[in-house]
Design a protein around this motif. Structure first.
Motif, PDB file in Angstrom:
ATOM      1  N   VAL A  59      -3.945 -44.188  49.068  1.00 32.02           N
ATOM      2  CA  VAL A  59      -2.894 -44.265  48.045  1.00 32.02           C
ATOM      3  C   VAL A  59      -3.328 -45.253  46.958  1.00 32.02           C
ATOM      4  O   VAL A  59      -4.351 -45.917  47.091  1.00 32.02           O
ATOM      5  CB  VAL A  59      -1.554 -44.711  48.670  1.00 32.02           C
ATOM      6  N   ASN A  60      -2.536 -45.377  45.915  1.00 25.22           N
ATOM      7  CA  ASN A  60      -2.902 -46.352  44.886  1.00 25.22           C
ATOM      8  C   ASN A  60      -2.500 -47.749  45.340  1.00 25.22           C
ATOM      9  O   ASN A  60      -1.876 -47.928  46.396  1.00 25.22           O
ATOM     10  CB  ASN A  60      -2.350 -45.959  43.512  1.00 25.22           C
ATOM     11  N   GLN A  61      -2.834 -48.750  44.544  1.00 24.48           N
ATOM     12  CA  GLN A  61      -2.641 -50.143  44.964  1.00 24.48           C
ATOM     13  C   GLN A  61      -1.185 -50.529  45.205  1.00 24.48           C
ATOM     14  O   GLN A  61      -0.898 -51.523  45.865  1.00 24.48           O
ATOM     15  CB  GLN A  61      -3.261 -51.085  43.941  1.00 24.48           C
ATOM     16  N   LYS A  62      -0.258 -49.739  44.672  1.00 24.04           N
ATOM     17  CA  LYS A  62       1.167 -50.014  44.873  1.00 24.04           C
ATOM     18  C   LYS A  62       1.759 -49.156  45.992  1.00 24.04           C
ATOM     19  O   LYS A  62       2.950 -49.190  46.240  1.00 24.04           O
ATOM     20  CB  LYS A  62       1.938 -49.777  43.573  1.00 24.04           C
ATOM     21  N   GLY A  63       0.909 -48.352  46.643  1.00 25.41           N
ATOM     22  CA  GLY A  63       1.385 -47.496  47.722  1.00 25.41           C
ATOM     23  C   GLY A  63       1.953 -46.177  47.260  1.00 25.41           C
ATOM     24  O   GLY A  63       2.580 -45.458  48.039  1.00 25.41           O
ATOM     25  N   ILE A  64       1.733 -45.844  46.004  1.00 28.56           N
ATOM     26  CA  ILE A  64       2.264 -44.592  45.457  1.00 28.56           C
ATOM     27  C   ILE A  64       1.333 -43.433  45.814  1.00 28.56           C
ATOM     28  O   ILE A  64       0.110 -43.562  45.745  1.00 28.56           O
ATOM     29  CB  ILE A  64       2.459 -44.705  43.931  1.00 28.56           C
ATOM     30  N   LEU A  65       1.914 -42.317  46.175  1.00 28.93           N
ATOM     31  CA  LEU A  65       1.151 -41.132  46.589  1.00 28.93           C
ATOM     32  C   LEU A  65       0.616 -40.393  45.367  1.00 28.93           C
ATOM     33  O   LEU A  65       1.001 -39.263  45.082  1.00 28.93           O
ATOM     34  CB  LEU A  65       2.027 -40.199  47.434  1.00 28.93           C
ATOM     35  N   THR A  66      -0.295 -41.009  44.643  1.00 27.18           N
ATOM     36  CA  THR A  66      -0.801 -40.423  43.404  1.00 27.18           C
ATOM     37  C   THR A  66      -1.645 -39.182  43.637  1.00 27.18           C
ATOM     38  O   THR A  66      -1.799 -38.377  42.732  1.00 27.18           O
ATOM     39  CB  THR A  66      -1.616 -41.462  42.601  1.00 27.18           C
ATOM     40  N   GLY A  67      -2.170 -38.987  44.829  1.00 26.51           N
ATOM     41  CA  GLY A  67      -3.000 -37.819  45.106  1.00 26.51           C
ATOM     42  C   GLY A  67      -2.242 -36.636  45.664  1.00 26.51           C
ATOM     43  O   GLY A  67      -2.835 -35.618  46.013  1.00 26.51           O
TER      44      GLY A  67
END
Length: 108
Positions: A59-67
């Motif tokens: 995930v991205n550095q903030k824990g967001i499921l960007t993928g």
């Protein structure tokens, strides 16, 4: 034979333990290319055809499921994470620190 960057990313992703996640940046840093988090993302975006690469655990550095858009089905990434006991709300892992795995500390 020397592994290319994408193969090295896949190798690290395969090491992420069940029920844990890491970030694109953490993988990039581990590989010695700290500014290449986006390249890690590109590698994992193309890994959907590789069933043995658990790209849902990155995930991205903030824990967001960007993928998430690179998985079949609208919520497949979230469903895979939740099936491993990782809570997700509004496309973001809750309490990311509880689930974060750092390859630089865990892999030698």
């Amino acid at each position: 034979m020397e592994q290319n960057f994408f193969q090295r990313v896949y190798e690290v992703a395969r090491s992420i333990p069940y029920g844990r996640v890491t970030t694109y940046g953490a993988i990039a840093k581990y590989l010695g290319t700290a500014k290449s988090a986006r390249m890690v993302g590109w590698a994992l975006n193309g890994s959907s055809v590789k069933e043995d690469v658990p790209a849902h655990r990155v995930v991205n550095q903030k824990g967001i499921l960007t993928g998430k858009h690179h998985f079949q089905g609208t919520n497949l990434m979230q469903q895979l994470l939740e099936s491993e006991g990782i809570p997700v709300k509004d496309n973001q892992i809750q309490n990311l620190g509880n689930y974060l795995w750092d390859p630089s500390k865990e892999l030698l």
